[in-house]
Design an enzyme around this catalytic site. Structure first.
Site, PDB file in Angstrom:
ATOM      1  N   GLU A  64       2.668  -1.590 -25.525  1.00 59.52           N
ATOM      2  CA  GLU A  64       2.934  -1.381 -26.947  1.00 59.52           C
ATOM      3  C   GLU A  64       2.299  -2.408 -27.878  1.00 59.52           C
ATOM      4  OE1 GLU A  64       4.671   1.332 -28.159  1.00 59.52           O
ATOM      5  OE2 GLU A  64       4.492   1.973 -26.074  1.00 59.52           O
ATOM      6  N   SER A 118      69.298  19.191 -21.682  1.00 56.02           N
ATOM      7  CA  SER A 118      70.339  18.227 -21.306  1.00 56.02           C
ATOM      8  C   SER A 118      69.806  16.829 -21.014  1.00 56.02           C
ATOM      9  CB  SER A 118      71.102  18.744 -20.085  1.00 56.02           C
ATOM     10  OG  SER A 118      71.807  19.927 -20.412  1.00 56.02           O
TER      11      SER A 118
END
Length: 641
Positions: free
Chosen positions: A113, A386
């Site tokens: 690059e 319950s």
């Protein structure tokens, strides 16, 4: 390299070739002189940059990059450090410092690059001049000529539209950036910022995805292949085409050899190296989605969704992956068993909490998260039936007026309910006369608990529920003690865990610790228990719930150690429960249907859910020593009020 090679022969390496080689090649193509092209390129570049500096005064301020933190992936681990999932937005990234990136990769990227990176000041005039000439001849933007610094500012600040003005803007910003950051800082930022394909941003996630290793340990061959991806990562990905990936690898290695950054032997060895690919990981789902989705929700609530997706957090959960897997397998097993018992379309949720810390140890939100991600453990508001009764009896015990052996009469009763009358019934339709509270709860009688609720005041019962973390809407109506409200399995498990810890409570959580990618602690959920209930009343309700297991409706949950719990069955058998605890672990199990229809006639928590709880707890406690609960006599009884 032989001087007889033509410009076309050098095309694969042209972006990183030296200025002299480029200009020599251009001379061969155009027939012009080296001097005239150099003067033309320099004039265009210099003039363009001066003009841009005047005209583009609103370019971004690169000084902000001194404090720049790129978005990072958040990683979620189990309590032992096993990776469970990664969470990210667009960018799947893990930032690493430059000294933890393989020198092979650094050299390969620069060779490919920007081979003059450490000698230029942001732009490479020769490279830009070459691009200007090529683009002028082509009549449009065909070549970039960007340095690493220019690529970085483009990625961070500028659009991706290819235009002459953008290229000049890159140059101005690159020069400015090189004045405030060192070369190593720029290279580190670039390598962590660049896109490598398959939703991998930065070298670390790319290295893990492509080669299943840290960027620190990339070989020369692997590094050259990765460097070759930068210009077109999806096209040259080895996952897409190993042939094209090897072609780009050879080009990068050739450039490195040409520059004497590697020798012939290293070049040959790198080309021969067998490439062992990893897996594309950035789009993989979680192996334990009920846990990781719950974690993500907690993090988003605490830090915001932006921080979750981009903050790079490291999250240690409270869950052991193997333990969670066992819980999920238990749910799947019993889902099939209940189908065989006639409970069609049944769903099961299970939550296990350590009552000493309120850390969630297992959380299963349904039978199959692949079919439905709806988390019934944390999101389903279902009637507890319950299993709500212990909250009423605890409230009575906390007044000091009632105890486990206080007598209450199970007999017909009628209460005004708005414009009409409410006459509660027991599940079996019978009445049993006077009995101690212990027996009333063990047998899950409805009328006694309503009488106690009326006596202590339904608003007090609601206060108890709020203290325990149950936040569903509640009205102080006569039927409240029978559990006609909506609760989640997580709320039930947490509430019972507070009883099991004798009134001491921490906020239930699936997150133990959160840090950032640098190790700074963002959240430490080390338990900080607070005493929120009366210890004697808590121990007393646990003692009464032990009778539920030894001689009541919860006998199907009996395990080979002391335990306490309560069954729950709603009217029309739409929801059935068992919530129980030992001193070290509290677990709530719920069974129902998503469409809220009846499971089956006579389906009960004691008959169908207690065995699920028993099976899970026996596995969960396999290597855990049996412990006894503390007796209520170890705590002072509250004075009657």
């Amino acid at each position: 390299m032989s001087s007889s090679r033509t410009f076309e022969d050098k095309q694969p390496q042209r972006r990183a070739s030296s200025g002299f080689e480029f200009l020599k090649g251009v001379g061969q193509v155009t027939g012009g002189t080296l001097l005239s092209i150099t003067m033309l390129a320099s004039s265009i570049v210099a003039g363009g940059l001066v003009g841009l500096a005047i005209s583009f005064r609103n370019l971004p301020d690169v000084r902000q990059l001194r404090n720049f933190f790129p978005s990072e992936t958040t990683y979620i681990y189990d309590i032992k450090g096993k990776l469970l999932a990664s969470v990210h937005g667009e960018a799947n990234r893990e930032v690493v410092p430059l000294d933890r990136i393989s020198p092979n990769l650094k050299r390969a990227v620069l060779a490919s690059e920007d081979s003059h990176f450490y000698t230029h000041h942001g732009i490479n005039p020769t490279g830009v001049g070459r691009a200007v000439v090529v683009n002028a001849v082509a009549g449009g933007v065909r070549e970039g000529g960007s340095t690493v610094t220019m690529q970085l500012v483009k990625n961070l600040f500028l659009t991706r539209k290819r235009a002459f003005t953008r290229k000049l803007a890159e140059g101005v910003l690159a020069i400015r950036l090189e004045q405030i950051l060192t070369k190593d800082q720029i290279l580190e930022m670039y390598l962590n910022q660049v896109y490598w394909g398959h939703n991998n941003y930065g070298v670390q996630t790319a290295a893990r995805s492509y080669f299943n290793k840290s960027a620190e340990y990339l070989t020369l061959g692997e590094s050259a292949m990765m460097a070759g991806l930068i210009q077109a990562p999806e096209e040259f990905s080895p996952f897409a085409s190993m042939k094209l990936a090897k072609q780009k690898q050879k080009e990068v290695l050739g450039r490195m050899l040409e520059m004497n950054w590697i020798n012939q032997q290293e070049y040959d060895d790198a080309l021969k190296q067998e490439i062992k690919l990893g897996k594309i990981k950035s789009f993989q789902g979680s192996a334990l989605p009920y846990i990781t989705n719950t974690v993500a929700q907690e993090l988003a609530k605490k830090f915001g969704r932006e921080a979750l997706l981009k903050g790079g957090m490291r999250v240690q959960t409270t869950v052991d992956a193997n333990f969670q897997t066992m819980a999920e397998e238990t749910v799947v097993k019993w889902h099939k068993s209940l189908l065989g018992q006639g409970l069609s379309k049944n769903q099961i949720a299970l939550v296990a909490i350590d009552p000493r810390t309120h850390f969630i140890k297992a959380l299963v939100g349904g039978v199959d998260p692949k079919v439905s991600e709806f988390n019934r453990a944390t999101q389903a508001q279902r009637q507890p039936g319950s299993s709500f009764k212990p909250f009423v009896y605890y409230t009575a015990f906390a007044t000091g007026k009632y105890g486990p052996d206080t007598t209450v009469v199970d007999s017909p009763v009628r209460y005004q309910d708005g414009s009409g009358w409410y006459s509660p019934r027991n599940y079996d339709g019978s009445f049993s006369g006077p009995m101690p509270i212990r027996t009333a709860l063990a047998q899950s009688r409805n009328i006694p608990v309503i009488k106690i609720g009326k006596a202590v005041g339904m608003n007090r019962v609601i206060e108890t529920c709020r203290t325990l973390g149950i936040m569903s809407p509640m009205e102080p109506v006569t039927s409240l003690p029978l559990g006609a409200i909506g609760v989640t399995p997580l709320e039930m498990a947490s509430a019972y865990a507070t009883f099991a810890n004798y009134g001491w409570q921490s906020a239930p959580t699936v997150i133990a610790r959160v840090s950032d990618s640098s190790g700074n602690v963002l959240l430490d959920n080390t338990p900080k228990p607070q005493l929120v209930l009366d210890p004697w009343a808590s121990a007393a309700i646990i003692d009464v719930m032990r009778t539920v297991v030894t001689s009541g409706t919860g006998k199907g949950a009996a395990i080979n150690r002391p335990s306490a719990g309560k069954t729950g069955t709603t009217s029309s058998e739409k929801d059935i429960w068992y919530v129980g605890t030992v001193p070290q672990l509290t677990t709530a199990v719920w069974v129902g249907r998503d469409d809220n229809r009846q499971l089956a006639s006579r389906a009960t928590g004691g008959g169908m859910v207690a065995p699920i709880w028993k099976d899970f707890m026996e596995k969960a406690l396999k290597n855990v020593p049996a412990e006894n609960f503390k007796s209520p006599s170890q705590f002072p009884r509250p004075k009657s009020n």
